[in-house]
Design a protein around this motif. Structure first.
Motif, PDB file in Angstrom:
ATOM      1  N   LEU B  20       0.745  -1.036   0.091  1.00 46.05           N
ATOM      2  CA  LEU B  20      -0.003  -0.078  -0.107  1.00 46.05           C
ATOM      3  C   LEU B  20       0.852   1.311   0.090  1.00 46.05           C
ATOM      4  CD1 LEU B  20      -2.809  -1.106   2.485  1.00 46.05           C
ATOM      5  CD2 LEU B  20      -3.142  -0.529   0.051  1.00 46.05           C
ATOM      6  N   LEU B  21       2.042   1.250   0.670  1.00 43.50           N
ATOM      7  CA  LEU B  21       3.108   2.461   0.778  1.00 43.50           C
ATOM      8  C   LEU B  21       3.371   2.645  -0.589  1.00 43.50           C
ATOM      9  CD1 LEU B  21       5.252   1.957   3.838  1.00 43.50           C
ATOM     10  CD2 LEU B  21       3.627   3.786   3.347  1.00 43.50           C
ATOM     11  N   LEU B  22       3.671   1.704  -1.300  1.00 42.87           N
ATOM     12  CA  LEU B  22       4.446   1.703  -2.706  1.00 42.87           C
ATOM     13  C   LEU B  22       3.326   2.442  -3.562  1.00 42.87           C
ATOM     14  CD1 LEU B  22       6.605  -1.312  -3.096  1.00 42.87           C
ATOM     15  CD2 LEU B  22       7.255   1.006  -2.353  1.00 42.87           C
ATOM     16  N   ILE B  23       1.948   1.810  -3.504  1.00 39.68           N
ATOM     17  CA  ILE B  23       0.679   2.386  -4.335  1.00 39.68           C
ATOM     18  C   ILE B  23       0.752   3.987  -4.207  1.00 39.68           C
ATOM     19  CG2 ILE B  23      -1.625   2.258  -4.719  1.00 39.68           C
ATOM     20  CD1 ILE B  23      -1.548  -0.619  -4.006  1.00 39.68           C
ATOM     21  N   GLY B  24       0.670   4.239  -2.881  1.00 36.84           N
ATOM     22  CA  GLY B  24       0.656   5.670  -2.720  1.00 36.84           C
ATOM     23  C   GLY B  24       1.699   6.510  -2.989  1.00 36.84           C
ATOM     24  N   LYS B  36      -5.439  13.001  -8.201  1.00 37.82           N
ATOM     25  CA  LYS B  36      -4.994  11.548  -8.077  1.00 37.82           C
ATOM     26  C   LYS B  36      -3.553  11.721  -6.946  1.00 37.82           C
ATOM     27  CE  LYS B  36      -7.023   8.826 -10.903  1.00 37.82           C
ATOM     28  NZ  LYS B  36      -6.915   8.288 -12.120  1.00 37.82           N
ATOM     29  N   LYS B  37      -2.984  12.813  -7.083  1.00 41.84           N
ATOM     30  CA  LYS B  37      -1.985  12.842  -6.102  1.00 41.84           C
ATOM     31  C   LYS B  37      -2.507  12.738  -4.761  1.00 41.84           C
ATOM     32  CE  LYS B  37       1.581  15.460  -8.818  1.00 41.84           C
ATOM     33  NZ  LYS B  37       2.772  14.661  -8.701  1.00 41.84           N
ATOM     34  N   ILE B  38      -3.542  13.669  -4.620  1.00 40.58           N
ATOM     35  CA  ILE B  38      -3.932  13.634  -3.182  1.00 40.58           C
ATOM     36  C   ILE B  38      -4.755  12.239  -2.807  1.00 40.58           C
ATOM     37  CG2 ILE B  38      -5.660  14.616  -1.691  1.00 40.58           C
ATOM     38  CD1 ILE B  38      -5.466  17.102  -3.578  1.00 40.58           C
ATOM     39  N   ILE B  39      -5.157  11.489  -3.593  1.00 39.40           N
ATOM     40  CA  ILE B  39      -5.621  10.132  -3.479  1.00 39.40           C
ATOM     41  C   ILE B  39      -4.538   9.267  -3.059  1.00 39.40           C
ATOM     42  CG2 ILE B  39      -6.700   8.068  -4.260  1.00 39.40           C
ATOM     43  CD1 ILE B  39      -8.529   9.778  -5.718  1.00 39.40           C
ATOM     44  N   GLY B  40      -3.339   9.482  -3.402  1.00 45.04           N
ATOM     45  CA  GLY B  40      -2.041   8.707  -3.181  1.00 45.04           C
ATOM     46  C   GLY B  40      -1.672   8.958  -1.974  1.00 45.04           C
ATOM     47  N   MET B  41      -1.883  10.443  -1.443  1.00 44.01           N
ATOM     48  CA  MET B  41      -1.224  10.819  -0.211  1.00 44.01           C
ATOM     49  C   MET B  41      -2.198  10.183   0.870  1.00 44.01           C
ATOM     50  SD  MET B  41      -0.984  14.751   1.007  1.00 44.01           S
ATOM     51  CE  MET B  41      -2.738  14.805   1.784  1.00 44.01           C
ATOM     52  N   ASN B  42      -3.609   9.982   0.557  1.00 44.93           N
ATOM     53  CA  ASN B  42      -4.491   9.362   1.462  1.00 44.93           C
ATOM     54  C   ASN B  42      -4.070   8.043   1.488  1.00 44.93           C
ATOM     55  OD1 ASN B  42      -6.708  10.803   3.052  1.00 44.93           O
ATOM     56  ND2 ASN B  42      -6.293  12.090   1.200  1.00 44.93           N
ATOM     57  N   ILE B  43      -3.687   7.368   0.611  1.00 41.52           N
ATOM     58  CA  ILE B  43      -3.506   5.769   0.552  1.00 41.52           C
ATOM     59  C   ILE B  43      -2.237   5.643   1.617  1.00 41.52           C
ATOM     60  CG2 ILE B  43      -2.679   4.103  -0.610  1.00 41.52           C
ATOM     61  CD1 ILE B  43      -4.783   4.714  -2.909  1.00 41.52           C
ATOM     62  N   PHE B  44      -1.300   6.469   1.234  1.00 44.57           N
ATOM     63  CA  PHE B  44       0.147   6.620   2.170  1.00 44.57           C
ATOM     64  C   PHE B  44      -0.352   6.514   3.643  1.00 44.57           C
ATOM     65  CE2 PHE B  44       4.520   7.471   3.282  1.00 44.57           C
ATOM     66  CZ  PHE B  44       5.247   7.052   2.391  1.00 44.57           C
ATOM     67  N   GLN B  45      -1.180   7.267   4.036  1.00 47.84           N
ATOM     68  CA  GLN B  45      -1.529   7.883   5.241  1.00 47.84           C
ATOM     69  C   GLN B  45      -2.104   6.693   5.820  1.00 47.84           C
ATOM     70  OE1 GLN B  45      -3.806  11.327   4.928  1.00 47.84           O
ATOM     71  NE2 GLN B  45      -2.178  12.720   5.640  1.00 47.84           N
ATOM     72  N   THR B 101      -6.332  17.670   6.509  1.00 50.29           N
ATOM     73  CA  THR B 101      -5.405  18.040   5.611  1.00 50.29           C
ATOM     74  C   THR B 101      -5.851  17.739   4.275  1.00 50.29           C
ATOM     75  OG1 THR B 101      -4.350  15.811   5.936  1.00 50.29           O
ATOM     76  CG2 THR B 101      -3.265  17.565   7.051  1.00 50.29           C
ATOM     77  N   LEU B 102      -6.759  16.840   4.283  1.00 52.59           N
ATOM     78  CA  LEU B 102      -7.342  16.825   2.763  1.00 52.59           C
ATOM     79  C   LEU B 102      -8.190  17.606   2.416  1.00 52.59           C
ATOM     80  CD1 LEU B 102      -8.435  14.506   0.639  1.00 52.59           C
ATOM     81  CD2 LEU B 102     -10.312  14.175   2.179  1.00 52.59           C
ATOM     82  N   GLY B 103      -8.856  18.199   3.412  1.00 50.22           N
ATOM     83  CA  GLY B 103      -9.591  19.645   3.030  1.00 50.22           C
ATOM     84  C   GLY B 103      -8.737  20.614   2.704  1.00 50.22           C
ATOM     85  N   VAL B 104      -7.712  20.815   3.329  1.00 48.04           N
ATOM     86  CA  VAL B 104      -6.810  21.937   2.774  1.00 48.04           C
ATOM     87  C   VAL B 104      -6.165  21.726   1.491  1.00 48.04           C
ATOM     88  CG1 VAL B 104      -4.521  23.190   3.492  1.00 48.04           C
ATOM     89  CG2 VAL B 104      -6.418  22.527   5.169  1.00 48.04           C
TER      90      VAL B 104
END
Lengths: 276, 134, 81
Positions: B20-24, B36-45, B101-104
Motif C-alpha cells: 500500500l505504501l508503494l501504491i501511494g 490523483k496525487k491527493i488520493i495517493g497521499m491518503n493511501i500512504f497515510q 489536511t485533505l480539506g486543505v
C-alpha cells in the motif's frame, strides 16, 4: 519521469521488504511496542480514571496534550480552507436564478438586474437546479434527527463503548452535510451560518484548553482533571472520568463545526451561495 | 517448508502495508493529476495507520475495553489479555487530522483550478511558461 | 485474528487502492477511494482496533468522500492518467 518514479518506488520497496524481516512477528505479545508504556495504561486505567474503554482514557486523560493540539490542528485546517477559498459577497456571480413557485417558471436575472423582493412567491434556485425530489427530501428529513441523536449517544457513551468526541463530532457534522445536500446550501446557512460554525469551532478548542487551565487554577497540573473533584463534588477518580466527558464534548463541538465549515467552502468554491 | 509458512503468517501483514505504501508513493510521484496525487497521499497515510495498528495487535487478546470493570465482578486486569491500546489512540487522532489536511489539499487544488483552468501538472507548467517566458 | 479472512480483506484493499489511482475519471476514483476506506475499516475491526475502525468508517469513508465529490464537482472530472 515514469521510469524514474518506478525505480524510486522499487528501491524504497526493496529496503522496506529487507527491513520487514527484523520486525516482531504479527500478533507477538512480546513485541517491544507492547512492553513499556502500554501495560501500565491497561492495568491502571480502571483504578486511575474508572473508564472501561482504555482508548478513551488514554486519548483524553493520559495523552491530553496530544489531543488538545490535534483539535487545534483541525481548527486551523478549517481556518486555512476559509482563507484559501472564501470569496466576499460583493463579488456577486454574473447571474442569479429564481423560480416562481405558483407557475414553476424560472427566471435568469443578469448582474445589475432588479432582484425579486423577499416574498414567498419567488424562490432562489441553483444554476444546475434539479426539481425537488420527494423521496430524497422525505428520507433525509426523517433520517437526519436520528443521525444527530446517534452522534450525541456516541459522544456520551464513549467511556463504555467505541466512540468519543472525534467520531461523534464527525457524525453530527455528516448529518448537517446530509441536510445541505438533500436541501440546498442557502437553507442550511440560514440554520447554521458560517459565523456560527467558526465560533463553535473556536468554542470547542476553548472548552478543552479552558478545562486544563481550570485544573491549574484549582492547584493541580494542566489537564489533571482530579482537581475538579471539589468543583463537581465527587471523588478524584470520578472527577477524572467527568473531566474526560467535558473534554470530549469540546472536541465534538470543534470537529462538528470544522467539518461543516470545510464543506461549506469546498462545495460552493468559496462563494457560499449554491452547494452540491 | 513449515518455517516458510510460519514466516509468511508472521509477516504478510507488513508486506501488505509495504504494497500500500508503494501504491501511494507511486501515485504521488508519477500521476500528473492533482486529485490523483491527493488520493495517493491518503493511501500512504492509511498504510502507515495500518502499520501502527498491526504493531499493536496481540494473539489471543481482546479489544481494549475492560470487561466487568465496575461492581462486584471486577477483577485484576492483566496486560496480556488486551490489545495494545496506545497505537490506536495515536492513529485515531491521525485519521481525523488526515481529513483536515485533505480539506486543505482540496482547497489548494480548487484554487489552482480557478487560476489555470486545469488540474494536470504539465498543462499548468505550460500555462506558467506562456504567461512569463524565461 | 482470523488469518484467511484477513488475507481476503487485504487483497481487496490492495485491489481497491490500485483501482482508485488508475481509474480515468476523478468521480470514479473518489468513490473507489470510499470503498478502499470501508475495506480498511473492516480490516481494523477484524484486528481488534474498534475505535480506529469507527473513526475510519465515519471520517475516511463518509466525510472524505463527500469532500472529494464536492471538489470534483467544483473543478473537473477529466484526468489523463
Amino acid at each position: 519521469m515514469r521510469a524514474l518514479g518506478l525505480a524510486t518506488v522499487f528501491c524504497f520497496g526493496a529496503i522496506l521488504f529487507y527491513i520487514s524481516f527484523d520486525f516482531p512477528g504479527w500478533g507477538d505479545e512480546n513485541s517491544p511496542a507492547s512492553q513499556h508504556v502500554s501495560p501500565y495504561y491497561i492495568e491502571h486505567t480502571m483504578d486511575d480514571t474508572s473508564v472501561p474503554n482504555i482508548v478513551t482514557a488514554i486519548l483524553a486523560d493520559y495523552r491530553g496534550y496530544d489531543t488538545l493540539f490535534e483539535t487545534a490542528v483541525i481548527f486551523s485546517a478549517g481556518l486555512a480552507c476559509f482563507f484559501l477559498l472564501r470569496i466576499p459577497e460583493r463579488q456577486a456571480p454574473p447571474a442569479r436564478f429564481y423560480r416562481h413557485l405558483a407557475t414553476g417558471i424560472t427566471f435568469r436575472i443578469e448582474k445589475g438586474g432588479r432582484l425579486p423582493e423577499d416574498t414567498d412567491e419567488f424562490e432562489r434556485i441553483d444554476s444546475v437546479w434539479v426539481p425537488y425530489d420527494v423521496i430524497i427530501g422525505m428520507t433525509c428529513r426523517l433520517v437526519v434527527p436520528f443521525i444527530q441523536l446517534f452522534a450525541l449517544y456516541v459522544i456520551a457513551h464513549g467511556h463504555h463503548s467505541p466512540g468519543g468526541g472525534f467520531q461523534g463530532g464527525v457524525i453530527f457534522g455528516a448529518a448537517i452535510i446530509l441536510f445541505a445536500i438533500s436541501n440546498n446550501l442557502r437553507r442550511t446557512l440560514k440554520r447554521m451560518s458560517e459565523k456560527t460554525s467558526a465560533l463553535l469551532g473556536s468554542l470547542g478548542v476553548l472548552i478543552y484548553a479552558g478545562t486544563g487551565i481550570l485544573c491549574m487554577v484549582l492547584g493541580a497540573g494542566f489537564l489533571n482533571y482530579s482537581a475538579l473533584a471539589s468543583l463537581l463534588g465527587v471523588d478524584p477518580v470520578s472527577a477524572r472520568s467527568h473531566g474526560i466527558l467535558i473534554v470530549e464534548i469540546g472536541v465534538g463541538i470543534a470537529v462538528t463545526a470544522v467539518m461543516v465549515w470545510i464543506y461549506y467552502n469546498l462545495s460552493s468554491a468559496g462563494r457560499q451561495d449554491e452547494g452540491l | 517448508m513449515e518455517a516458510l509458512g510460519s514466516l509468511i503468517l508472521a509477516k504478510y501483514n507488513y508486506w501488505a502495508v509495504i504494497a500500500l505504501l508503494l501504491i501511494g508513493l507511486y501515485a504521488m510521484i508519477t500521476k500528473k493529476n492533482l486529485v490523483k496525487k491527493i488520493i495517493g497521499m491518503n493511501i500512504f497515510q492509511t498504510a502507515i495507520i495500518l502499520f501502527y495498528v498491526s504493531i499493536g495487535s496481540k494473539k489471543g487478546a481482546t479489544i481494549p475495553i475492560i470487561t466487568h470493570g465496575h461492581g462486584d465482578a471486577s477483577h485484576a486486569v492483566h496486560s496480556v489479555e488486551y490489545i495494545n491500546p496506545l497505537p490506536h489512540v495515536l492513529m485515531l487522532t491521525a485519521i481525523v487530522v488526515s481529513v483536515a489536511t485533505l480539506g486543505v489539499a482540496l482547497a489548494l487544488a480548487m484554487k489552482v483550478y480557478s487560476q489555470y483552468g486545469t488540474l494536470e501538472e504539465d498543462e499548468i507548467r505550460e500555462k506558467i511558461m506562456e504567461s512569463e517566458p524565461v | 485474528m482470523i488469518w484467511p479472512l484477513d488475507i481476503i480483506i487485504l487483497t481487496i484493499v490492495i485491489i481497491c487502492g490500485i483501482a482508485a489511482i488508475s481509474i480515468k475519471d476523478l468521480l470514479g476514483a473518489a468513490i473507489m477511494f470510499g470503498a478502499y476506506s470501508f475495506m480498511m475499516c473492516l480490516l481494523w475491526s477484524v484486528m481488534g482496533a474498534v475505535d480506529v475502525a469507527f473513526t475510519e468508517a465515519s471520517v475516511g469513508a463518509g466525510v472524505s468522500t463527500v469532500f472529494f465529490v464536492a471538489a470534483v464537482f467544483r473543478t473537473t472530472r477529466r484526468t489523463r492518467d
